[in-house]
Design an enzyme around this catalytic site. Structure first.
Site, mmCIF file in Angstrom:
data_model
loop_
_atom_site.group_PDB
_atom_site.id
_atom_site.type_symbol
_atom_site.label_atom_id
_atom_site.label_comp_id
_atom_site.label_asym_id
_atom_site.label_seq_id
_atom_site.Cartn_x
_atom_site.Cartn_y
_atom_site.Cartn_z
ATOM 1 N N SER A 184 26.035 55.280 58.239
ATOM 2 C CA SER A 184 24.873 56.111 58.566
ATOM 3 C C SER A 184 25.221 57.586 58.316
ATOM 4 O O SER A 184 24.389 58.341 57.808
ATOM 5 C CB SER A 184 24.415 55.885 60.003
ATOM 6 O OG SER A 184 25.490 56.009 60.900
ATOM 7 N N TYR A 202 41.337 56.451 63.240
ATOM 8 C CA TYR A 202 41.261 56.392 61.774
ATOM 9 C C TYR A 202 42.241 57.399 61.168
ATOM 10 O O TYR A 202 43.044 57.056 60.283
ATOM 11 C CB TYR A 202 39.823 56.725 61.352
ATOM 12 C CG TYR A 202 39.576 56.674 59.869
ATOM 13 C CD1 TYR A 202 39.061 55.535 59.267
ATOM 14 C CD2 TYR A 202 39.837 57.781 59.058
ATOM 15 C CE1 TYR A 202 38.810 55.494 57.897
ATOM 16 C CE2 TYR A 202 39.596 57.750 57.700
ATOM 17 C CZ TYR A 202 39.078 56.603 57.121
ATOM 18 O OH TYR A 202 38.839 56.576 55.774
ATOM 19 N N GLU A 261 32.524 65.983 55.233
ATOM 20 C CA GLU A 261 32.944 65.145 56.362
ATOM 21 C C GLU A 261 34.409 65.422 56.732
ATOM 22 O O GLU A 261 34.769 65.488 57.902
ATOM 23 C CB GLU A 261 32.722 63.659 56.053
ATOM 24 C CG GLU A 261 33.090 62.794 57.229
ATOM 25 C CD GLU A 261 32.223 61.573 57.427
ATOM 26 O OE1 GLU A 261 31.175 61.435 56.770
ATOM 27 O OE2 GLU A 261 32.620 60.747 58.272
ATOM 28 N N ASP A 307 32.349 55.567 51.069
ATOM 29 C CA ASP A 307 30.995 55.500 51.633
ATOM 30 C C ASP A 307 30.024 56.400 50.875
ATOM 31 O O ASP A 307 28.905 55.986 50.523
ATOM 32 C CB ASP A 307 31.013 55.904 53.115
ATOM 33 C CG ASP A 307 31.944 55.028 53.922
ATOM 34 O OD1 ASP A 307 32.410 54.010 53.383
ATOM 35 O OD2 ASP A 307 32.215 55.375 55.086
ATOM 36 N N HIS A 353 40.179 50.273 54.113
ATOM 37 C CA HIS A 353 41.361 51.130 54.287
ATOM 38 C C HIS A 353 42.237 51.121 53.035
ATOM 39 O O HIS A 353 43.453 51.268 53.125
ATOM 40 C CB HIS A 353 42.134 50.745 55.560
ATOM 41 C CG HIS A 353 41.322 50.997 56.792
ATOM 42 N ND1 HIS A 353 41.187 52.249 57.352
ATOM 43 C CD2 HIS A 353 40.541 50.166 57.543
ATOM 44 C CE1 HIS A 353 40.388 52.173 58.409
ATOM 45 N NE2 HIS A 353 39.965 50.916 58.546
HETATM 46 C C1 GLA Z 1 35.239 54.493 56.752
HETATM 47 C C2 GLA Z 1 35.572 55.613 55.784
HETATM 48 C C3 GLA Z 1 35.833 55.092 54.381
HETATM 49 C C4 GLA Z 1 36.836 53.946 54.391
HETATM 50 C C5 GLA Z 1 36.459 52.912 55.446
HETATM 51 C C6 GLA Z 1 37.506 51.841 55.589
HETATM 52 O O1 GLA Z 1 34.022 53.910 56.436
HETATM 53 O O2 GLA Z 1 34.523 56.558 55.745
HETATM 54 O O3 GLA Z 1 36.279 56.147 53.548
HETATM 55 O O4 GLA Z 1 38.139 54.403 54.560
HETATM 56 O O5 GLA Z 1 36.259 53.498 56.717
HETATM 57 O O6 GLA Z 1 37.613 51.117 54.416
#
Ligand code: GLA
Length: 377
Positions: free
Chosen positions: A120, A215, A153, A165, A28
């Site tokens: 994934s 989130y 996304e 990610d 985060h």
């Molecule tokens: C998910 C999001 C990432 C990041 C993490 C937390 O995986 O896709 O961008 O914010 O949570 O670190």
């Protein structure tokens, strides 16, 4: 291109791969303009692309999902609320830029646990992005593909994720972690010299509900914090603040907004120190920072859950363990633990048993094998 069997009357076929990731520390922080330290896994998603006889449509199937889909080119604008949204979002990124996306059958096969915070979804997006790029003569750089996948996304799937990610999946390197500054996108591959240690991933197997909305809510709280902070300090993101600067502005923040921002600043400093610790081989310090990271994700960011806390806290007390934390978005998913190699077997057995007794759920364990980023295989 591989698999050219056109001479035998068979359609052209290409195979691509994009990995998932484990984030060693720095959760985060990406959408707060901070530092992250993920590594690409050897597990991920394979994509076999086969040319279709008709050039106007495309087909999607997956070894892991029962639903299959066929679309004409003009039908690629709608979200289906199914797994196919991840590739479709990426196709849309390409077609919006005028590139061809039809005339193929896309078949996916993944070996990552789905929805377990090991990216994934990013691996599906990235494997689609590298495939379409190769099929169109590689008009885009890896960074552009990463940004297109993240945009897919955010805009198409509706999860307002940061860049970590997709970046880790695109830029992974065997036996290295990636020290990435999400504000500048400068990065460095840091060799994982493990000195008799392993990173082990424990999957809670807890079904994660409503992750996207929780989130997105955290992101909004951070945005609110930033607006308040900016009235007092000229920063463009929360992670630009040092802990001392944060202390001076924190009196203007209250409640959840204060807690979320405090985690981001603290976690960012943890990552900076952890990268240095790894470079100088101070694995004990690295482990302590992992523990500290779990604590603020639990207490300030409130993205852990009893299952994650149990696995991390039990691990932290286990002989031979240097550190343990949740990894990824949280609310379920996995922990990552730094442990002496000779303790791995006992760890898996003992923790697995204790976890099952406590929650009636079986945890899965994987020794993290760190692999290369997305590309043709
Ligand atoms: C998910 C999001 C990432 C990041 C993490 C937390 O995986 O896709 O961008 O914010 O949570 O670190």
């Amino acid at each position: 291109m591989k698999g050219d069997s056109q001479s035998e009357g068979m359609p052209l076929q290409h195979v691509f791969f994009a990995p998932g990731r484990v984030n060693l520390i720095g959760d985060h922080t990406d959408y707060n303009g901070g530092l992250v330290f993920p590594a690409a896994l050897a597990m991920g998603t394979y994509l076999t692309v086969t040319e279709r006889l008709d050039r106007f449509s495309c087909g999607f199937s997956s070894y892991n999902e029962p639903q299959t889909f066929t679309f004409r080119g003009d039908e690629l604008t709608e979200r289906y609320h199914a797994w196919v949204d991840y590739p479709l979002g990426v196709l849309k990124e390409f077609s919006d830029r005028g590139w061809s996306v039809t005339g193929y059958d896309f078949h996916y096969r993944g070996d990552l646990p789905i929805g377990a915070a090991l990216s994934s979804s990013a691996s599906i997006e990235m494997v689609t992005a590298v495939a379409l790029n190769a099929l169109n003569g590689s008009p885009f750089t890896m960074l552009e593909l990463v940004q297109m996948a993240q945009h897919a996304e955010n805009d198409f799937v509706g999860m307002n994720c940061g860049i970590m990610d997709q970046f880790a999946s695109g830029f992974g390197k065997k036996n290295c972690a990636i020290a990435l500054d999400c504000n500048t996108l400068e990065y460095e591959h840091v060799p994982l010299e493990m000195r008799g240690l392993k990173f082990i991933i424990a999957n809670t197997n807890k079904k994660r509900g409503l992750v996207d909305s929780a989130y997105n809510q955290r992101r909004n709280e951070c945005q609110q914090a930033l607006e308040i902070i900016r009235a007092h300090l000229p920063v463009s993101c929360i992670c630009q603040l040092t802990m001392n600067q944060f202390d001076t502005v924190s009196l203007y923040l209250t409640g959840n907004v204060l807690k979320r921002a405090r985690h981001a600043v603290c976690e960012n400093e943890n990552v900076r120190e952890a990268v240095t610790a790894l470079k100088v081989g101070d694995m004990a310090r690295f482990g302590q920072l992992m523990n500290a990271s779990h604590a603020t994700l639990r207490d300030d960011y409130e993205v852990t859950c009893p299952e994650l806390d149990f696995l991390a806290e039990q691990a932290q007390q286990f002989p031979g363990v240097l550190g343990s934390r949740m990894t990824g978005a949280g609310f379920g998913g996995c922990t990552v633990t730094l442990i002496a190699e000779e303790q791995v077997e006992t760890f898996v057995e003992t923790l697995g048993k204790a976890y099952e007794e406590r929650f009636g759920l079986r945890a899965d364990f994987y020794v993290a094998e760190i692999g290369d980023g997305a590309g043709e295989r």
